[in-house]
Design a protein around this motif. Structure first.
Motif, PDB file in Angstrom:
ATOM      1  N   HIS A  43      67.328-111.095  86.076  1.00  0.00           N
ATOM      2  CA  HIS A  43      67.895-110.024  86.861  1.00  0.00           C
ATOM      3  C   HIS A  43      66.926-109.183  86.800  1.00  0.00           C
ATOM      4  N   THR A  44      67.012-108.164  87.698  1.00  0.00           N
ATOM      5  CA  THR A  44      66.147-106.964  87.878  1.00  0.00           C
ATOM      6  C   THR A  44      65.939-106.195  86.200  1.00  0.00           C
ATOM      7  N   GLY A  45      64.847-105.892  85.994  1.00  0.00           N
ATOM      8  CA  GLY A  45      64.572-105.470  84.586  1.00  0.00           C
ATOM      9  C   GLY A  45      64.745-106.348  83.366  1.00  0.00           C
ATOM     10  N   SER A  46      64.710-107.423  83.667  1.00  0.00           N
ATOM     11  CA  SER A  46      64.932-108.448  82.320  1.00  0.00           C
ATOM     12  C   SER A  46      63.754-108.689  81.906  1.00  0.00           C
ATOM     13  N   GLY A  47      62.418-108.214  82.054  1.00  0.00           N
ATOM     14  CA  GLY A  47      61.320-108.318  81.580  1.00  0.00           C
ATOM     15  C   GLY A  47      60.237-109.426  82.063  1.00  0.00           C
ATOM     16  N   LYS A  48      60.417-109.766  83.195  1.00  0.00           N
ATOM     17  CA  LYS A  48      59.370-110.854  83.864  1.00  0.00           C
ATOM     18  C   LYS A  48      58.110-110.203  83.663  1.00  0.00           C
ATOM     19  N   SER A  49      57.992-109.038  84.542  1.00  0.00           N
ATOM     20  CA  SER A  49      56.760-108.489  84.730  1.00  0.00           C
ATOM     21  C   SER A  49      56.052-108.326  83.707  1.00  0.00           C
ATOM     22  N   THR A  50      56.886-107.454  82.678  1.00  0.00           N
ATOM     23  CA  THR A  50      56.195-107.379  81.220  1.00  0.00           C
ATOM     24  C   THR A  50      55.597-108.523  80.536  1.00  0.00           C
ATOM     25  N   LEU A  51      56.607-109.485  80.412  1.00  0.00           N
ATOM     26  CA  LEU A  51      56.012-110.737  79.926  1.00  0.00           C
ATOM     27  C   LEU A  51      54.928-111.261  80.294  1.00  0.00           C
ATOM     28  N   SER A 203      60.110-115.435  90.458  1.00  0.00           N
ATOM     29  CA  SER A 203      60.576-114.931  91.644  1.00  0.00           C
ATOM     30  C   SER A 203      61.884-114.861  91.693  1.00  0.00           C
ATOM     31  N   HIS A 204      62.724-114.035  92.419  1.00  0.00           N
ATOM     32  CA  HIS A 204      64.030-113.562  92.527  1.00  0.00           C
ATOM     33  C   HIS A 204      64.511-114.610  93.547  1.00  0.00           C
ATOM     34  N   SER A 205      63.827-115.754  94.014  1.00  0.00           N
ATOM     35  CA  SER A 205      64.365-116.733  94.984  1.00  0.00           C
ATOM     36  C   SER A 205      64.678-117.980  94.276  1.00  0.00           C
TER      37      SER A 205
HETATM   38  N1  LIG Z   1      55.964 -98.242  82.461  1.00  0.00           N
HETATM   39  C1  LIG Z   1      57.220 -98.525  82.081  1.00  0.00           C
HETATM   40  N2  LIG Z   1      57.839 -97.483  81.128  1.00  0.00           N
HETATM   41  C2  LIG Z   1      58.960 -97.432  80.781  1.00  0.00           C
HETATM   42  N3  LIG Z   1      59.718 -98.425  81.119  1.00  0.00           N
HETATM   43  C3  LIG Z   1      59.560 -99.468  81.709  1.00  0.00           C
HETATM   44  C4  LIG Z   1      58.057 -99.585  82.430  1.00  0.00           C
HETATM   45  N4  LIG Z   1      58.074-100.636  83.059  1.00  0.00           N
HETATM   46  C5  LIG Z   1      59.172-101.154  82.935  1.00  0.00           C
HETATM   47  N5  LIG Z   1      60.057-100.744  82.134  1.00  0.00           N
HETATM   48  C6  LIG Z   1      61.365-101.242  81.789  1.00  0.00           C
HETATM   49  O1  LIG Z   1      61.156-102.358  80.965  1.00  0.00           O
HETATM   50  C7  LIG Z   1      62.001-103.297  81.612  1.00  0.00           C
HETATM   51  C8  LIG Z   1      61.589-104.525  81.813  1.00  0.00           C
HETATM   52  O2  LIG Z   1      60.866-104.348  83.180  1.00  0.00           O
HETATM   53  P1  LIG Z   1      60.123-105.423  83.911  1.00  0.00           P
HETATM   54  O3  LIG Z   1      59.313-104.671  85.075  1.00  0.00           O
HETATM   55  O4  LIG Z   1      59.486-106.199  83.054  1.00  0.00           O
HETATM   56  O5  LIG Z   1      61.514-106.485  84.299  1.00  0.00           O
HETATM   57  P2  LIG Z   1      61.438-107.311  85.593  1.00  0.00           P
HETATM   58  O6  LIG Z   1      62.224-108.466  85.089  1.00  0.00           O
HETATM   59  O7  LIG Z   1      60.029-107.668  86.166  1.00  0.00           O
HETATM   60  O8  LIG Z   1      61.918-106.473  86.735  1.00  0.00           O
HETATM   61  P3  LIG Z   1      62.059-106.573  88.441  1.00  0.00           P
HETATM   62  O9  LIG Z   1      62.500-108.000  88.674  1.00  0.00           O
HETATM   63  O10 LIG Z   1      62.953-105.583  88.822  1.00  0.00           O
HETATM   64  O11 LIG Z   1      60.649-106.875  88.847  1.00  0.00           O
HETATM   65  C9  LIG Z   1      63.032-102.526  82.639  1.00  0.00           C
HETATM   66  O12 LIG Z   1      64.114-102.055  81.810  1.00  0.00           O
HETATM   67  C10 LIG Z   1      62.278-101.548  83.056  1.00  0.00           C
HETATM   68  O13 LIG Z   1      63.037-100.253  83.247  1.00  0.00           O
END
Ligand SMILES: Nc1ncnc2c1ncn2[C@@H]1O[C@H](COP(=O)(O)OP(=O)(O)OP(=O)(O)O)[C@@H](O)[C@H]1O
Length: 289
Positions: A43-51, A203-205
């Motif tokens: 889901h949105t915000g689950s951490g994918k981009s951070t990972l 991907s979200h798809s």
């Molecule tokens: N620069 C930042 N500073 C503080 N919190 C952040 C930052 N970037 C992301 N977060 C938080 O970390 C969590 C994971 O974010 P991330 O972008 O990794 O999720 P995601 O799964 O890639 O989301 P999306 O599908 O919306 O791209 C979210 O709760 C987000 O709000």
């Protein structure tokens, strides 16, 4: 098969020690084999981009390790630049990073920094352009004269030209029209087949992921909820629904037919697979297909 990436107890905390502290990735461990095509969903915000940004050294884990070919990528912080060439990253909306005066130079930029030159550089650029379907005559144009879809291709080609061992794409088809999405996805699949590199696709798809991934990482609030073969992950529809995700529509239709007593195998993922199954059922019943 041998491991290309090992993620060991990875965690990432934004704003550590501040009132805004946020644990985005939480004690995540996983092993990825050479040549696999991995889908990453959540889901949105689950951490994918951070990972994924931790996997090529753009973000240093708060704790835990990323091993590339068995070596911790942070063992020698000075070599982290090399890691970024080995693990290529296509960000969301990568076209905003184009800046050179020709498309050719933009595609060549990363590969040149990696040390490619002369014929090798030229070949890498042209091959990458071909993989992404960019026509030869566009290479001398300014990137700013390209269409949105062409700009996206040029940006992806720039990462492919670095000839990374692992290619990570964060939502590469976002914002493209349905035909553009379909074509770009097929080109990524082709690239994976022909180059044999490991690909990680965020991907979200669910439809896109179902078509291309060997295995899927499912993230939920920063933890690894599931990591399994694509068919197995999408067979657990209720489990995905609980964490805000859905199975592909075609899988859901086929699951419903099966629950209602039709002889449909489990784990149908794509329209083509569904057509095959339905065709054989109708033929068995003596109906014309
Ligand atoms: N620069 C930042 N500073 C503080 N919190 C952040 C930052 N970037 C992301 N977060 C938080 O970390 C969590 C994971 O974010 P991330 O972008 O990794 O999720 P995601 O799964 O890639 O989301 P999306 O599908 O919306 O791209 C979210 O709760 C987000 O709000």
């Amino acid at each position: 098969m041998s491991h290309i990436l090992e993620l060991k107890n990875l965690s990432f905390v934004y704003g550590q020690g501040t009132p805004f502290e946020k644990k985005a990735v939480d004690n995540l461990s996983a092993t990825i084999e050479k040549g696999e095509f991995i889908g990453i969903i959540g889901h949105t915000g689950s951490g994918k981009s951070t990972l994924v940004q931790m996997l090529n050294g753009l973000m240093k884990p708060t704790s835990g390790q990323v091993l590339l070919d068995g070596r911790d990528i942070w063992t020698e912080p000075k070599k982290i630049r090399e890691i970024r060439f080995r693990v290529g990253m296509v960000f969301q909306y990568p076209e905003y990073q184009l800046f050179e005066d020709t498309v050719y130079k933009d595609i060549a930029f990363g590969a040149k920094n990696k040390g490619l030159e002369g014929d090798a550089l030229d070949k890498a650029v042209r091959r990458a352009a071909e993989f992404t379907g960019l026509k030869e005559e566009l290479l001398d144009k300014s990137p700013f004269d390209l269409s949105g879809g062409e700009k996206r291709r040029a940006a992806i080609a720039g990462v492919m030209a670095m000839e990374p061992e692992v290619l990570i794409l964060d939502e590469p088809t976002a914002g493209l029209d349905p035909m553009g999405r379909e074509i770009l996805l097929s080109q990524i699949v082709n690239y994976h087949k022909e180059r044999g590199v490991t690909v990680l696709l965020v991907s979200h798809s669910m439809e896109d992921i179902a078509r291309v991934a060997d295995r899927i990482m499912v993230l939920n609030h920063g933890t690894l909820h599931d990591f399994d073969k694509t068919k197995s992950v999408f067979a657990k529809g209720d489990d995905l629904r609980k964490i805000g995700l859905k199975v592909p529509q075609i899988t859901r239709i086929m699951q419903t037919l099966r629950e209602r007593g039709t002889d449909v195998p489990d784990g149908v993922l794509t329209v083509d697979e569904a057509l095959e199954v339905l065709s054989s059922i109708l033929k068995k019943e003596g109906k014309i297909w």
